[in-house]
Enzyme design. Structure first.
Site, PDB file in Angstrom:
ATOM      1  N   CYS A   1       0.835  -1.212   0.000  1.00 15.76           N
ATOM      2  CA  CYS A   1       0.000   0.000   0.000  1.00 15.76           C
ATOM      3  C   CYS A   1       0.868   1.261   0.000  1.00 15.76           C
ATOM      4  CB  CYS A   1      -0.909  -0.027   1.232  1.00 15.76           C
ATOM      5  SG  CYS A   1      -1.785   1.504   1.543  1.00 15.76           S
TER       6      CYS A   1
ATOM      7  N   CYS B   1      -0.009   3.788   2.826  1.00 17.13           N
ATOM      8  CA  CYS B   1       0.460   3.242   4.100  1.00 17.13           C
ATOM      9  C   CYS B   1       1.933   3.587   4.311  1.00 17.13           C
ATOM     10  CB  CYS B   1       0.293   1.724   4.130  1.00 17.13           C
ATOM     11  SG  CYS B   1      -1.405   1.152   3.990  1.00 17.13           S
TER      12      CYS B   1
END
Length: 181
Positions: free
Chosen positions: A105, A108
């Protein structure tokens, strides 16, 4: 109050890393308050090799406060399906902020350093990270994750707030609200 210091060292055999895969991040040694009592310096280095996490912690723990479960503030602690609930329960009335992420991600990865800065700033809050991989799928499902990153803010073992997406200002506002209650 007596303080017991336990050094936990586990031998780790590291496979030879592929040329394109190396250390993703490492956290320098930080001063952290453990279970709201003594201040000691300890480090946690996490290295990602072939999507496996290898941890080499030195544990500082107060046997009167934690009864075997580590609760550290000032750092971000990596948890899994087996360690999450014991740490949340051991946190007692402290606010717990959980970052639910995945290795692939992009958002993230962008918010991770900011999350670490929050952990260093708010020494009355326990900061945790959960990699929502196959091994932790049951816990992610139990916590109701739909997108990553998702931040769960817990108080007294119950989810008080949730922030989805890499929205730093929303995370700080939600965390402040839960801390003040």
């Amino acid at each position: 109050m007596a303080l017991q210091i336990n050094h936990v060292c586990r031998p780790v055999t590291t496979p030879a890393p592929a040329p394109s895969i190396g250390p993703r991040f490492s956290l320098p040694a930080k001063h952290a308050t453990v279970a709201g009592e003594a201040q000691r310096s300890f480090g946690l280095v996490t290295t990602v090799v072939d999507r496996r996490k290898l941890r080499s912690p030195v544990t500082v723990r107060s046997n009167l406060e934690t009864s075997g479960t580590e609760v550290a503030v000032g750092v971000v602690t990596e948890v899994d399906k087996d360690t999450f609930w014991p740490i949340v329960n051991a946190a007692g009335d402290k606010t717990v902020v959980l970052d639910m992420y995945t290795q692939w991600c992009g958002p993230c990865k962008i918010i991770a350093p900011k999350f670490q800065e929050l952990a260093e700033k708010y020494l009355d809050v326990v900061f945790l990270k959960l990699d929502c991989n196959k091994e932790n799928k049951s816990l992610a499902k139990e916590l109701g994750i739909k997108v990553v990153p998702t931040f769960k803010i817990l108080k007294h073992g119950k989810i008080a707030k949730e922030v989805t997406g890499a929205k730093f200002d929303s995370l700080v506002a939600a965390m402040e609200e839960v801390r003040s209650n």
